[in-house]
Design an enzyme around this catalytic site. Sequence first.
Site, PDB file in Angstrom:
ATOM      1  CE1 TYR A 146      -3.726   2.428   0.465  1.00  0.00           C
ATOM      2  CE2 TYR A 146      -2.558   3.228   2.394  1.00  0.00           C
ATOM      3  CZ  TYR A 146      -3.570   3.367   1.467  1.00  0.00           C
ATOM      4  OH  TYR A 146      -4.428   4.439   1.534  1.00  0.00           O
ATOM      5  CG  ASP A 241       5.644   3.839   1.033  1.00  0.00           C
ATOM      6  OD1 ASP A 241       5.895   4.580   2.016  1.00  0.00           O
ATOM      7  OD2 ASP A 241       4.492   3.625   0.610  1.00  0.00           O
ATOM      8  CE  LYS A 269       0.474   4.821   8.335  1.00  0.00           C
ATOM      9  NZ  LYS A 269       0.586   4.070   7.088  1.00  0.00           N
TER      10      LYS A 269
HETATM   11  C1  LIG Z   1       0.026   4.590   5.715  1.00  0.00           C
HETATM   12  C2  LIG Z   1       0.853   4.381   4.509  1.00  0.00           C
HETATM   13  C3  LIG Z   1       0.808   5.257   3.420  1.00  0.00           C
HETATM   14  C4  LIG Z   1      -0.203   6.373   3.318  1.00  0.00           C
HETATM   15  O1  LIG Z   1       0.003   7.355   4.273  1.00  0.00           O
HETATM   16  P1  LIG Z   1      -1.223   8.360   4.613  1.00  0.00           P
HETATM   17  O2  LIG Z   1      -0.625   9.297   5.611  1.00  0.00           O
HETATM   18  O3  LIG Z   1      -2.323   7.517   5.139  1.00  0.00           O
HETATM   19  O4  LIG Z   1      -1.576   9.041   3.342  1.00  0.00           O
HETATM   20  C5  LIG Z   1       1.680   5.056   2.379  1.00  0.00           C
HETATM   21  N1  LIG Z   1       2.569   4.042   2.406  1.00  0.00           N
HETATM   22  C6  LIG Z   1       2.647   3.188   3.438  1.00  0.00           C
HETATM   23  C7  LIG Z   1       3.673   2.108   3.423  1.00  0.00           C
HETATM   24  C8  LIG Z   1       1.783   3.313   4.518  1.00  0.00           C
HETATM   25  O5  LIG Z   1       1.838   2.430   5.520  1.00  0.00           O
END
Ligand SMILES: *Cc1c(COP(=O)(O)O)cnc(C)c1O
Length: 431
Positions: A146, A241, A269
């Site tokens: 994701y 990511d 995060k």
């Molecule tokens: C949570 C998450 C996102 C998206 O971040 P948001 O602040 O919810 O837009 C993207 N990549 C990873 C790996 C994530 O865990």
Amino acid sequence: MPQLTKSAELFEKAKKFIPGGVNSPVRAFKSVGGTPVYMAKGSGAYLTDVDGNSYLDYVGSWGPFILGSMHPRITAALEYTLKNIGTSFGTPIEMEIEIAELLCKIVPSLEMVRMVNSGTEATMSAVRLARGYTGRDKIIKFEGCYHGHGDSFLIKAGSGALTLGAPDSPGVTKGTAMDTLNATYNDIDSVKLLVGENKGQIAAIIIEPVAGNTGVIPAKPGFLAALRELCTREGIVLIFDEVMCGFRVALGGAQSLYGVTPDLTTMGKIIGGGLPVGAFGGKREIMERVAPLGDVYQAGTLSGNPLALTAGLETLKILIDENPYPELERKAVILEAGFSDNLKKLGLNYVQNRVGSMSCLFFTETPVVDYSTAVTADTKKHGKYFHSMLEQGIYLAPSQFEAMFISFMHTDEDLEKTIKANYNALVASGK
Ligand SMILES: *Cc1c(COP(=O)(O)O)cnc(C)c1O
């Protein structure tokens, strides 16, 4: 058994004004059933709901709360900023330099960094930058990873047609879908195949170096290094990511843990300490293409605002000062071992995956190494397990395919309580 009267009332009302009653889909409890719990207050490792029930929190706002909720140092720093600085100016501020310099020191791949307001913004911007830098259109992602809700990422491979992207969501155009190719996590040959079939057309490969959005799936030894080699050889921008695993599995993220350096890194995060913050950064040569220095446009009205940066900066400083990682590992091992004992006692062979303080108990006996093995999990059993844990005051993510996060504030007593609850919940989930 906790009463959720007020939560149920609020949810009914919310559904009238907010799609599905929530501002982010997973909060609606669709995959476990039942009523979402409306929280009223967070403190340390605990949450209190609007009906007055108390829970041990293993969601941690979906990752940010590695130090628990309302850490006194973060709260004090936020109070100071509110009283003495302000919430936003839309001008440069000194704090931006401080956090950028600190990030470049902590995260191995960073030579320059740009602050944004969410993980989604970070990944969208990083992919645009990679496209601008390489002059290529296509990207490769991994099934089950994701990267936020940007159009380019909401594409899964149709079964058997690895190279034909089909949108996961209406509203994503076919054109966008065609530019996103899906590979199989932990399978370098699946990546090589796509790169070979699209020679000279791949701008970026984006990956969660610890996959945390299909439960938890660690990269196999050598997999990330093989990706690095492939990207270098083919002139492809490698993007890690680390929105979830950054500052979580180690201070320098998965890239420092595994010793593989991407070209670009996306963060979020933990970097916001509970406020909305994201960031992307990497090699100077690539980052110099970002506007206004370069020609790849990227902007944000509230990007780098003092309030959000205060929470992020203070979080990073605490992580540096206190180095909670050995202690988090110790706690995570206790929990994992406790769960293992329970499984053994009950004759169950469910899989546990864990990297540092992020883990997942999969309701399957198949080793989980990628998306297709993850979805062998029995989500019905997981739903029963989830509700039994909730009834025992343990708040887990309401989905089989999410991580369980331990914070620095979870005590050994909390862990014991969780292990006992886990036994009962495994019984409740049935054979
Ligand atoms: C949570 C998450 C996102 C998206 O971040 P948001 O602040 O919810 O837009 C993207 N990549 C990873 C790996 C994530 O865990």
